[in-house]
Design a protein around this motif. Sequence first.
Motif, mmCIF file in Angstrom:
data_model
loop_
_atom_site.group_PDB
_atom_site.id
_atom_site.type_symbol
_atom_site.label_atom_id
_atom_site.label_comp_id
_atom_site.label_asym_id
_atom_site.label_seq_id
_atom_site.Cartn_x
_atom_site.Cartn_y
_atom_site.Cartn_z
ATOM 1 N N ALA A 75 42.682 18.624 4.756
ATOM 2 C CA ALA A 75 42.913 17.520 5.696
ATOM 3 C C ALA A 75 42.744 17.992 7.135
ATOM 4 O O ALA A 75 42.158 17.292 7.969
ATOM 5 C CB ALA A 75 44.309 16.936 5.480
ATOM 6 N N ALA A 76 43.227 19.182 7.441
ATOM 7 C CA ALA A 76 43.087 19.713 8.800
ATOM 8 C C ALA A 76 41.625 19.950 9.141
ATOM 9 O O ALA A 76 41.199 19.719 10.280
ATOM 10 C CB ALA A 76 43.881 21.010 8.928
ATOM 11 N N ALA A 77 40.844 20.365 8.176
ATOM 12 C CA ALA A 77 39.425 20.627 8.416
ATOM 13 C C ALA A 77 38.661 19.332 8.697
ATOM 14 O O ALA A 77 37.635 19.349 9.387
ATOM 15 C CB ALA A 77 38.820 21.351 7.219
ATOM 16 N N ARG A 78 39.144 18.201 8.176
ATOM 17 C CA ARG A 78 38.471 16.913 8.396
ATOM 18 C C ARG A 78 38.779 16.310 9.763
ATOM 19 O O ARG A 78 38.073 15.427 10.226
ATOM 20 C CB ARG A 78 38.863 15.932 7.294
ATOM 21 C CG ARG A 78 38.223 16.232 5.946
ATOM 22 C CD ARG A 78 38.435 15.099 4.950
ATOM 23 N NE ARG A 78 39.844 14.886 4.621
ATOM 24 C CZ ARG A 78 40.499 15.515 3.639
ATOM 25 N NH1 ARG A 78 39.863 16.391 2.889
ATOM 26 N NH2 ARG A 78 41.765 15.257 3.405
ATOM 27 N N LYS A 79 39.815 16.772 10.423
ATOM 28 C CA LYS A 79 40.189 16.222 11.729
ATOM 29 C C LYS A 79 39.164 16.624 12.779
ATOM 30 O O LYS A 79 38.591 17.708 12.710
ATOM 31 C CB LYS A 79 41.573 16.721 12.154
ATOM 32 C CG LYS A 79 42.703 16.140 11.358
ATOM 33 C CD LYS A 79 44.034 16.612 11.904
ATOM 34 C CE LYS A 79 45.175 16.009 11.116
ATOM 35 N NZ LYS A 79 46.466 16.467 11.636
ATOM 36 N N PRO A 80 38.955 15.759 13.783
ATOM 37 C CA PRO A 80 38.024 16.130 14.849
ATOM 38 C C PRO A 80 38.556 17.331 15.645
ATOM 39 O O PRO A 80 39.765 17.517 15.785
ATOM 40 C CB PRO A 80 37.963 14.874 15.734
ATOM 41 C CG PRO A 80 38.991 13.944 15.236
ATOM 42 C CD PRO A 80 39.534 14.450 13.943
ATOM 43 N N ALA A 81 37.650 18.113 16.158
ATOM 44 C CA ALA A 81 38.020 19.305 16.931
ATOM 45 C C ALA A 81 38.743 18.898 18.206
ATOM 46 O O ALA A 81 38.378 17.924 18.869
ATOM 47 C CB ALA A 81 36.777 20.115 17.265
ATOM 48 N N VAL A 82 39.786 19.625 18.548
ATOM 49 C CA VAL A 82 40.542 19.360 19.764
ATOM 50 C C VAL A 82 39.839 19.993 20.967
ATOM 51 O O VAL A 82 39.833 19.449 22.062
ATOM 52 C CB VAL A 82 41.971 19.926 19.633
ATOM 53 C CG1 VAL A 82 42.762 19.730 20.913
ATOM 54 C CG2 VAL A 82 42.698 19.268 18.470
ATOM 55 N N PHE A 83 39.217 21.130 20.740
ATOM 56 C CA PHE A 83 38.533 21.845 21.811
ATOM 57 C C PHE A 83 37.033 21.679 21.668
ATOM 58 O O PHE A 83 36.519 21.606 20.559
ATOM 59 C CB PHE A 83 38.896 23.339 21.778
ATOM 60 C CG PHE A 83 40.364 23.589 21.929
ATOM 61 C CD1 PHE A 83 40.956 23.526 23.181
ATOM 62 C CD2 PHE A 83 41.158 23.876 20.829
ATOM 63 C CE1 PHE A 83 42.304 23.742 23.319
ATOM 64 C CE2 PHE A 83 42.498 24.092 20.962
ATOM 65 C CZ PHE A 83 43.086 24.035 22.209
ATOM 66 N N LYS A 84 36.351 21.607 22.776
ATOM 67 C CA LYS A 84 34.893 21.480 22.754
ATOM 68 C C LYS A 84 34.270 22.812 23.128
ATOM 69 O O LYS A 84 34.728 23.482 24.043
ATOM 70 C CB LYS A 84 34.438 20.411 23.726
ATOM 71 C CG LYS A 84 34.923 19.033 23.351
ATOM 72 C CD LYS A 84 34.445 17.993 24.312
ATOM 73 C CE LYS A 84 35.014 16.634 23.909
ATOM 74 N NZ LYS A 84 34.666 15.589 24.854
ATOM 75 N N ARG A 85 33.216 23.170 22.409
ATOM 76 C CA ARG A 85 32.508 24.407 22.717
ATOM 77 C C ARG A 85 31.540 24.167 23.856
ATOM 78 O O ARG A 85 30.945 23.120 23.958
ATOM 79 C CB ARG A 85 31.742 24.913 21.503
ATOM 80 C CG ARG A 85 32.639 25.296 20.363
ATOM 81 C CD ARG A 85 31.816 25.740 19.186
ATOM 82 N NE ARG A 85 32.656 25.850 18.030
ATOM 83 C CZ ARG A 85 32.826 26.959 17.345
ATOM 84 N NH1 ARG A 85 32.196 28.048 17.693
ATOM 85 N NH2 ARG A 85 33.606 26.980 16.294
ATOM 86 N N ARG A 86 31.372 25.160 24.698
ATOM 87 C CA ARG A 86 30.414 25.042 25.811
ATOM 88 C C ARG A 86 29.167 25.793 25.528
ATOM 89 O O ARG A 86 29.089 26.734 24.849
ATOM 90 C CB ARG A 86 31.042 25.595 27.076
ATOM 91 C CG ARG A 86 32.207 24.764 27.538
ATOM 92 C CD ARG A 86 32.748 25.296 28.805
ATOM 93 N NE ARG A 86 33.956 24.561 29.132
ATOM 94 C CZ ARG A 86 34.593 24.692 30.242
ATOM 95 N NH1 ARG A 86 34.203 25.536 31.147
ATOM 96 N NH2 ARG A 86 35.665 23.994 30.483
#
Length: 90
Positions: free
Chosen positions: A79-90
């Motif tokens: 379930a945690a893996a399905r959540k959208p990422a909180v941090f964005k990669r640059r």
Amino acid sequence: MTTTKTKRIELRAEEEIFDRIQRAASVVHEPASEFVRKAAAERANEILRQDLITVMEADQFDSLMASLDDAGAAPGLAAAARKPAVFKRR
């Protein structure tokens, strides 16, 4: 490689302990401060090594190792893996 000693440690000791340290240092032909520095560093290393070790009963360790081999379902992780990422990669 020679390192410069820049930090200072002061301590107080009973006369009997002070005399014993002085005598022991003279036996090994070292100044008392060097004798105490080496002894304190050795004790610090011992304590820090012990701090890195986790001790448990043998059957508890066997149970832990067996649980690592059991893949089992991990619904919370999925379930945690399905959540959208909180941090964005640059």
